[in-house]
Design an enzyme around this catalytic site. Structure first.
Site, PDB file in Angstrom:
ATOM      1  N   THR A   1     -25.739  27.912  30.613  1.00  0.00           N
ATOM      2  CA  THR A   1     -25.745  26.817  29.649  1.00  0.00           C
ATOM      3  C   THR A   1     -25.250  27.305  28.286  1.00  0.00           C
ATOM      4  O   THR A   1     -25.487  26.656  27.270  1.00  0.00           O
ATOM      5  CB  THR A   1     -27.163  26.234  29.487  1.00  0.00           C
ATOM      6  OG1 THR A   1     -28.068  27.293  29.147  1.00  0.00           O
ATOM      7  CG2 THR A   1     -27.627  25.555  30.768  1.00  0.00           C
TER       8      THR A   1
ATOM      9  N   ARG B   1     -21.729  29.422  27.201  1.00  0.00           N
ATOM     10  CA  ARG B   1     -20.317  29.138  27.013  1.00  0.00           C
ATOM     11  C   ARG B   1     -19.576  29.475  28.311  1.00  0.00           C
ATOM     12  O   ARG B   1     -19.890  30.459  28.985  1.00  0.00           O
ATOM     13  CB  ARG B   1     -19.714  29.967  25.866  1.00  0.00           C
ATOM     14  CG  ARG B   1     -19.965  29.393  24.480  1.00  0.00           C
ATOM     15  CD  ARG B   1     -19.194  28.100  24.280  1.00  0.00           C
ATOM     16  NE  ARG B   1     -19.349  27.542  22.947  1.00  0.00           N
ATOM     17  CZ  ARG B   1     -20.288  26.690  22.594  1.00  0.00           C
ATOM     18  NH1 ARG B   1     -21.206  26.325  23.472  1.00  0.00           N
ATOM     19  NH2 ARG B   1     -20.345  26.201  21.369  1.00  0.00           N
TER      20      ARG B   1
ATOM     21  N   GLU C   1     -12.728  22.554  28.897  1.00  0.00           N
ATOM     22  CA  GLU C   1     -13.470  21.299  28.941  1.00  0.00           C
ATOM     23  C   GLU C   1     -12.695  20.180  28.253  1.00  0.00           C
ATOM     24  O   GLU C   1     -12.300  20.340  27.095  1.00  0.00           O
ATOM     25  CB  GLU C   1     -14.831  21.477  28.259  1.00  0.00           C
ATOM     26  CG  GLU C   1     -15.731  22.478  28.969  1.00  0.00           C
ATOM     27  CD  GLU C   1     -16.993  22.814  28.179  1.00  0.00           C
ATOM     28  OE1 GLU C   1     -17.054  22.488  26.974  1.00  0.00           O
ATOM     29  OE2 GLU C   1     -17.892  23.426  28.761  1.00  0.00           O
TER      30      GLU C   1
ATOM     31  N   HIS D   1     -21.189  19.864  29.915  1.00  0.00           N
ATOM     32  CA  HIS D   1     -21.576  20.421  28.606  1.00  0.00           C
ATOM     33  C   HIS D   1     -22.548  19.478  27.888  1.00  0.00           C
ATOM     34  O   HIS D   1     -22.324  19.051  26.750  1.00  0.00           O
ATOM     35  CB  HIS D   1     -20.335  20.663  27.732  1.00  0.00           C
ATOM     36  CG  HIS D   1     -20.591  21.638  26.607  1.00  0.00           C
ATOM     37  ND1 HIS D   1     -19.629  22.483  26.123  1.00  0.00           N
ATOM     38  CD2 HIS D   1     -21.701  21.888  25.862  1.00  0.00           C
ATOM     39  CE1 HIS D   1     -20.123  23.210  25.140  1.00  0.00           C
ATOM     40  NE2 HIS D   1     -21.383  22.873  24.965  1.00  0.00           N
TER      41      HIS D   1
END
Length: 361
Positions: free
Chosen positions: A268, A270, A299, A327
């Site tokens: 959680t 990068r 992303e 994310h």
């Protein structure tokens, strides 16, 4: 006093009052100047949180840009810039800033901003390091427990009508209590994750070469001096370090191969820290029994991403063992208000010439 002297004194006093009036007017004009604050991406109207903080002194503009190229001609006269995570803010953008007093990242990670280029220009870069500590820790441990208890796998498979209506296809499921929950990076979020994992009876250990001695004793957790030792002993590995030149690619195929057979990996932090293609391969080979991924190297991911392909294909061996989020581990309603407000408050401090709280460069 002679009449001529009185007249001269009167003229001098009048001149002094006029000069003071002029300077006072200029000072007032300076104090009432409207600053320009640009939000590069993510945010759109209404900008209630930002304008509540900045509205009296600044015009706040949200560009909602999807790429750095869209910023050309929009940021050059900004007095402050707020950057989220959908684009890179590189030297080329920073060098075009003529009046900028601060660049604020209203979040924790600032790897998309060229902080060295900003430093060369004398522009401080600030972040909001504390806003999502609880939420990211909640998400990481929730992913870990859902995977390790077989919940995610069974939900996926039974929804599709695959396998018997019992626990057999999720076996083996060892008891969590006493198993090792390994943390890479024990900062604010890593610490919050450690406290949550302890509540499940997990034995928590961490690797963080930059953390001072004594944190392990204060938290009642174990410190591990080598990353390899943490990898080889963790039933669940949770990543909570920043993305830097040192941590980029830190957990790749070689590192995953040293994790115990049937272990779990959660990221959680990068995307660039963990090689997600290697994660999918390890799931396919059975080295990993499950993986929770909230962040990816790119992303949103490209349409031909092998990670997306495995996640979407119910026939892929990794499909039911891969928990993927876009994310969002940081998010909650209260946290959204918090990072927006704290980011705007840091901008306000810069505009008013006050000491800044969270300078990272």
């Amino acid at each position: 006093m002679a009449a001529s002297q009185k007249l001269a004194t009167f003229i001098m006093d009048l001149g002094s009052l006029l000069i003071k009036s002029v300077f006072r007017t200029k000072e007032q004009q300076s104090m009432t100047k409207r600053f320009k604050v640009v939000i590069t991406d993510l945010m759109t109207e209404p900008l209630d949180a930002e304008r509540l903080v900045l509205g009296e002194v600044a015009d706040v503009i949200a560009l909602d840009a999807k790429s750095e190229a869209e910023l050309v001609g929009q940021i050059e006269d900004a007095d402050a810039v707020m950057v989220y995570h959908y684009l890179t803010f590189s030297k080329s953008s920073i060098d075009r800033l003529s009046y900028c007093r601060v660049i604020v990242r209203p979040g924790v990670g600032y790897d998309a901003i060229d902080i060295a280029a900003a430093r060369e220009r004398g522009i401080p870069v600030c972040n909001v390091p504390d806003y999502g500590s609880e939420e990211v820790a909640d998400s990481a441990v929730a992913m870990a427990v859902s995977l390790a208890r077989g919940t995610h796998l069974l939900c996926n498979r039974l929804r599709r009508g695959v396998g018997p209506w019992n626990v057999d296809q999720a076996k083996p499921i060892p008891r969590l209590r006493g198993r090792r929950f390994g943390i890479v990076g024990c900062g604010r979020i890593g610490t919050a994750a450690a406290l949550r994992a302890k509540a499940f009876g997990l034995e928590v250990a961490f690797f963080d070469p930059y953390l001072p001695d004594g944190i392990d004793k204060a938290l009642g957790i174990r410190r591990v001096e080598r990353l390899d030792d943490l990898l080889s002993s963790s039933h669940i590995l949770s990543v909570h370090c920043p993305l830097t030149d040192e941590t980029r690619g830190m957990i790749a195929a070689s590192e995953i191969s040293r994790m115990p057979q049937g272990s779990f990996l959660v990221n959680t932090a990068r995307g660039g820290i963990v090689d997600t293609v290697a994660v999918v391969d390890a799931l396919q080979r059975g080295r990993l029994a499950g993986a929770g991924i909230d962040v990816l190297e790119q992303e949103p991911p490209p349409v031909d991403s092998p990670v997306l392909a495995a996640w979407r294909d119910p026939n892929h061996p990794a499909h039911d063992r891969l928990l993927l989020n876009p994310h969002t581990a940081y998010y909650c309603e209260e946290g959204s208000d918090e990072f927006r407000t704290k980011g705007a408050q840091e901008v306000m401090r810069a505009l008013l010439g006050q000491p800044l709280r969270n300078v990272v460069n």
